[in-house]
Structure formats: C-alpha cells, structure tokens
Design a protein around this motif. Structure first.
Motif, PDB file in Angstrom:
ATOM      1  N   HIS A 204       0.838  -1.200   0.000  1.00 21.32           N
ATOM      2  CA  HIS A 204       0.000   0.000   0.000  1.00 21.32           C
ATOM      3  C   HIS A 204       0.878   1.258   0.000  1.00 21.32           C
ATOM      4  O   HIS A 204       0.631   2.208  -0.757  1.00 21.32           O
ATOM      5  N   GLN A 205       1.906   1.275   0.848  1.00 21.81           N
ATOM      6  CA  GLN A 205       2.798   2.423   0.904  1.00 21.81           C
ATOM      7  C   GLN A 205       3.479   2.654  -0.447  1.00 21.81           C
ATOM      8  O   GLN A 205       3.744   3.801  -0.836  1.00 21.81           O
TER       9      GLN A 205
ATOM     10  N   GLY B 254       2.101   2.145  -3.241  1.00 25.35           N
ATOM     11  CA  GLY B 254       1.088   2.459  -4.240  1.00 25.35           C
ATOM     12  C   GLY B 254       0.840   1.329  -5.211  1.00 25.35           C
ATOM     13  O   GLY B 254       0.397   1.549  -6.342  1.00 25.35           O
TER      14      GLY B 254
ATOM     15  N   THR C 159      -3.854  -3.006  -6.310  1.00 27.42           N
ATOM     16  CA  THR C 159      -4.889  -2.777  -7.326  1.00 27.42           C
ATOM     17  C   THR C 159      -6.255  -3.281  -6.876  1.00 27.42           C
ATOM     18  O   THR C 159      -7.183  -3.363  -7.672  1.00 27.42           O
TER      19      THR C 159
ATOM     20  N   ARG D 197      -8.486   2.023   1.052  1.00 28.83           N
ATOM     21  CA  ARG D 197      -7.706   1.062   0.265  1.00 28.83           C
ATOM     22  C   ARG D 197      -7.199  -0.098   1.119  1.00 28.83           C
ATOM     23  O   ARG D 197      -7.040  -1.201   0.619  1.00 28.83           O
TER      24      ARG D 197
END
Length: 581
Positions: A268-269, A271, A274, A310
């Motif tokens: 997550h960090q 990015g 999906t 997310r």
C-alpha cells in the motif's frame, strides 16, 4: 473610500478575477472520464439503471442520462462510447486468502485432481522428484470433489510413497500414511490436548490415518524452494491483477496473520495495490483465554484499524468448527454412519473448537473494541452456537454496530435466520461450496437436511446482509483455483442453485433474483467492509470503482451469466485491467 488610482486597478483586475473563479468552478464540474451510451447499473437504493457516468479524480461526478453526463465534458475529458455495454460497481469478494493462495504453485505447478488415482499419481511423482524421506503434502483436495468421494487410505498412500511421509490435508483434517504417523508420534496410545479425534480401526485399535482437527500435530517439514519476500509480493500482485481481470476491486482477507498484514502495508505504501483490502486478523482458538483476549485488544490498537478505504483492518477471525467437506463441521443432529467421511460413530456430530465459556468472552472483547468478530462456522450447530454468543453479549452491549458476522454459515435454520436479523448479524457465504459439493452433501444428508443450506432468498427476505465470496485458497486463475473466485460463476450459482454433477436445483426456493445476486457481490459486501458510503454502488461522491462487462447480466440468457467477462475494470477512476481487443 477607495482612492481613484486603486479603484482603477481594481476595475481592471476584477474581470480577470471573475474569469479565474468561473474557470475554477467550471473545472470543478469538468469530468476526467465519461462513459456513455451504456447501461449503468447503479445498485443504489432503487437499483436504478442509467445511461452514463462521469468521473473526476477518484470519485463519481455524475450519473444519469447521456445528456446530463455529457454536460460535464471539458477540453481534457476522455469520453468512451460504451456502445450499449453494461457497467456495474466494482465487484467485491467477502472471503479470500490471498497470501497463501498466491504462493501455492510457487515451487511447481499442481495438477487438478479429480480421482483417488490422480492423487496417488501426484504423490508418486513428488516422491520421485524429492527422493526418500522428504515430506509430500497434498492440500485442499477435498474428498467431496473426488469421484470416489472418500479419503485416500493409509495403505494406498503407503504404496504410492513407501519411503516418504505423506500428508493429505483438507485443512484441520487429514489422511496420513504410515511414515507420517510414525514421525508425528501418532499411534494407538496418542491422546490430543484439546478438540479433535484420531480415527481408529475398530478391530485392531490402530490409527486408520484419518485425523479430525489434529493436523496441528503433524510434524511436517517444508520441501521445495523457499520464496523470498520479493517473491511473495510479486506473486501477490499477480493474483490481485487476476482479481481485477474478473471485475474484482475489493476483497476481505478472512484470516490474515501478522506477516500478511505487514506485506499489505508495504504494498500500500508503495502504491502497488490494485484492490481494496479489508483484513480479518487471525486469532487463535486454543491456549490461555487471557492471551487470546489480549491478542484481540492488540488487533484493535493496530494503526491499520484506522486505515483508509484502500487498506484497513475490519476485525478478527477464528475457527469455531471443522468442515463439511471433511466430516468435521459441528451439526445439531448426528452426521450418521458414513463411508464417504469414514464415520462409524452414530452419535458423532462433528467438532466444536470453542466452548461457550470461552466463546462469549472472545466475542465480548471484540465488540467492546469495536471490531467485527467472525468465526468459521459451517455446521448448523456451530452457527447456532455463535448466534447464541452474540445474543448473550448483546444483552449488555449492542453487537450490531460492530457488524458481527458468521463466516460460511452453510447449514442454517429458520430460527438462525430470524436471530441473525434481530441482532444485526451479517453472513459471509460462498456459492462455490454449493456448486462443487452439493452432489456429495445430498448423498450424505438427503434433501431434507439441505433445506436451509445457503438459504440466500430467506436471508435477503429477513433483511440479513449476506455477502458473496469465494474462500479462494489456492492457485491463481479464477476458474482453476480452489475455490473458484470468478464472481460471475458465483452469481450464476446463487441465481440457479445448480451444481456440478447434480441433477436439478438444490431448493430453488432459495434462489436469488439477478438484482439480488449483483447486490450480493457489491453493496452488501461494502457493508461487511464498513465502506458502503464509499463503494458498492455507482452514486455521486463515491469512489469510482466500476467494471464494464461484455454482456447484460439482467437480460442475457441465464446460462450465459457464468460466462460473463470483464472488459475494463476501474479502481478510483483508473483502469487496473483492460481486456485486449
């Protein structure tokens, strides 16, 4: 009073200021992306169907007619003509195990096994590849799905790999060969500490090789290549891209350990995610109760408990009973003598892992911390036990705000449905079990005891929020996986109540409508994620998660529902999958 010179400057400047502000206002209403001339199934309260949708940034800007939505078009807007195609909200899977599933075939490809002969051929091949003395492990090849509908015997496994310990594991239950039993110290005198059972030959008293909820005692040693952390992350992202390829934009990991949580956080960090991820953190059901309660409180203190849309921790998950595919689900009535499940005790009801005096404090601890509690509860005995625990906690502390859940909830009853509705308990159900296992379950239990097997229509009618999932456990590939995570197959099963190898429909009175089946995989699962205000429907202000399909699920021939394909999948307004033209 404004001096003349200053006044002249303001007079010259004000038109530019007005144009600038007007330009900003116009830009705020200008879409980045418009999809029009389609059938946009919003899944809003009224299940409205519109023509077009506009997206700005990561949010839905407008939904409506072509004319209404095209009014948001600006010089930089990308406009896509859908040509009549259907758009749904991004699909959500309420139950998956991504970290384990993605690594299943890291070392070598595992063939599909449909018969005992297939299992034994695989065991022989692994014995040849590994050499004597190395452990051979076969996981999650369920006996209900084998042609013979039984475990491979100790003797068969001995002949296939006489010099290798073999574990045929279906979760907490398993069949072992002689070397595996010997190395694990399981003999006629073995006594487990806690729930579980060693099946024994009634004539000799020796273990048959079949263990009920005792796989924890098997001293298996890893074989094959050891993956690095980068290998694990790479495989996980590959799986997430495959989720995207069938329209999935969010999943709940229903049994994440600490390593999985850390891995998700790193991705997550970076990015790289999906899909949106909700996490049910694994909590043990054995050991000192005070330690378990302390672990629940630690989960509540984790930073991801306050995570964004997310990635976030939604609650905890534990195991209340065994499995229906292995003969250990906890039932209200005895299983009955069974050749399929190797059951010879007429009073046997399965295995309940957590007694009431431990379960209630665990539920209370989760509720007091604001965590969603859920437990693997397959048999109707386990479902009732969990609902009783929720009811007891609810007497002092309302449980509904924490969205308590029953995971699997395959065998239910009219009373269980009513209790869940009264308490605000949700259910997390996987149609794959109905599709793949009805043939064997009908042979074991008969039609009558399956009346409330996955009673989806009754749950919807009672107002219980039921979310659709897969329980994806192994392999990448939406139809080759165990279990299949293709949501269109899941919808078709929920709509038709048809199963592989089974004639007719299993209690068609419990079939969902097409609209309900779509809710099952969208807005209902958004409720399970505590994100119904952000995802699950296509409404102004929500995150722009959506999928363009190759057919209209509301009108296409029923058999074609399972064949639907995602053409493009968007997460936060950006494509994460596009099918090659």
């Amino acid at each position: 009073m404004i001096k003349p010179r200053v006044g002249r400057c303001l007079a010259a400047w004000l038109p530019s200021l007005c144009l600038g502000l007007c330009g900003l206002a116009a830009a705020a209403d200008e879409a980045d992306l418009i999809l029009h001339r389609g059938k946009v199934v919003t899944v809003d309260h009224d299940f409205s169907v519109r023509q077009a949708v506009a997206i700005r940034g990561d949010r839905i800007l407008r939904v409506g007619t072509d004319e209404e939505v095209l009014s948001t078009r600006g010089p930089r807007t990308e406009v896509i003509d859908l040509g009549g195609k259907t758009v749904l909200p991004g699909l959500i899977d309420s139950h998956a195990h991504p970290t384990d599933a993605s690594m299943t075939e890291f070392d070598h490809e595992i063939p599909e096994m449909e018969t005992i002969a297939d299992v034994l051929a695989y065991v022989r091949s692994r014995a040849g590849a590994l050499g004597p003395g190395r452990w051979i492990v076969v996981r999650q090849v369920f006996i209900t799905r084998l042609k013979e509908r039984r475990y491979p015997t100790r003797d068969e496994l001995d002949r296939a790999a006489p010099e290798n310990p073999v574990l045929f594991s279906t979760g907490p239950d398993a069949s072992l060969n002689s070397p595996a039993l010997r190395l694990s110290g399981i003999d006629r005198n073995f006594r487990p500490d806690g729930p579980g059972k060693v099946e024994k030959d009634p004539r000799t008293g020796e273990p048959t090789g079949i263990l009920r909820n005792l796989t924890r005692y098997v001293k298996v040693q890893p074989t094959g290549r050891e993956p690095s952390e980068s290998d694990r992350e790479r495989r996980l992202l590959e799986l997430f891209r495959d989720y995207n390829s069938v329209g999935i934009t969010a999943v709940i990991d229903r049994d994440a350990d600490g390593a999985a949580v850390e891995r998700y956080g790193r991705l997550h960090q970076a990015g790289a995610l999906t899909v949106r991820l909700g996490i049910s953190r694994h909590v043990e059901n054995l050991g000192p109760l005070d330690d378990i309660l302390a672990e629940i409180r630690r989960v509540a203190e984790h930073p991801l408990r306050r995570g964004g849309p997310r990635l976030r921790i939604v609650g905890i998950k534990t195991y209340l009973d065994g499995g229906m595919l292995t003969g250990s689900a906890y039932m209200r009535e005895p299983w009955g003598i069974s050749r399929i499940y190797a059951i010879d005790d007429p009073a046997y009801r399965g295995v309940l892992f957590i007694p009431r005096d431990r379960l209630v404090p665990m539920v209370r601890a989760a509720v007091e911390q604001g965590l969603q509690f859920t437990a693997h509860s397959v048999g109707d005995g386990a479902v009732h036990a969990l609902l009783d625990a929720y009811a007891e906690v609810n007497e002092r502390t309302p449980v509904a705000p924490t969205r308590p859940c029953v995971t699997h909830s395959n065998f239910m009853s009219r009373e269980a449905i009513a209790t869940a509705a009264r308490l605000g308990v949700m259910v997390d159900i996987q149609p794959a079990w109905l599709y793949l296992d009805t043939r064997t379950l009908a042979a074991q239990f008969g039609d009558g005891r399956l009346r409330y097997f996955q009673p989806l229509k009754s749950l919807f009618a009672a107002g219980v929020v039921a979310g659709g999932g897969s329980d994806h456990m192994q392999k990448i590939g939406s139809l080759r996986s165990i279990n299949p995570y293709n949501p269109f197959l899941g919808m078709w099963v929920a709509i038709t109540r048809r199963a592989r190898g089974y004639e007719g429909q299993l209690h068609p009175e419990e079939a969902l409508t097409r609209a309900q089946a779509i809710r099952f995989y969208t807005i209902n699962n958004a409720h399970l994620l505590f994100l119904e205000d952000r995802i699950g429907s296509l409404e102004v202000g929500k995150q722009a998660d959506l999928v363009v399909l190759d057919r209209d699920l509301l009108t296409c021939p029923e058999e074609q529902i399972r064949e639907a394909r995602a053409l493009t999948t968007y997460l936060d307004g950006r494509p994460v999958f596009a099918r090659p033209r």
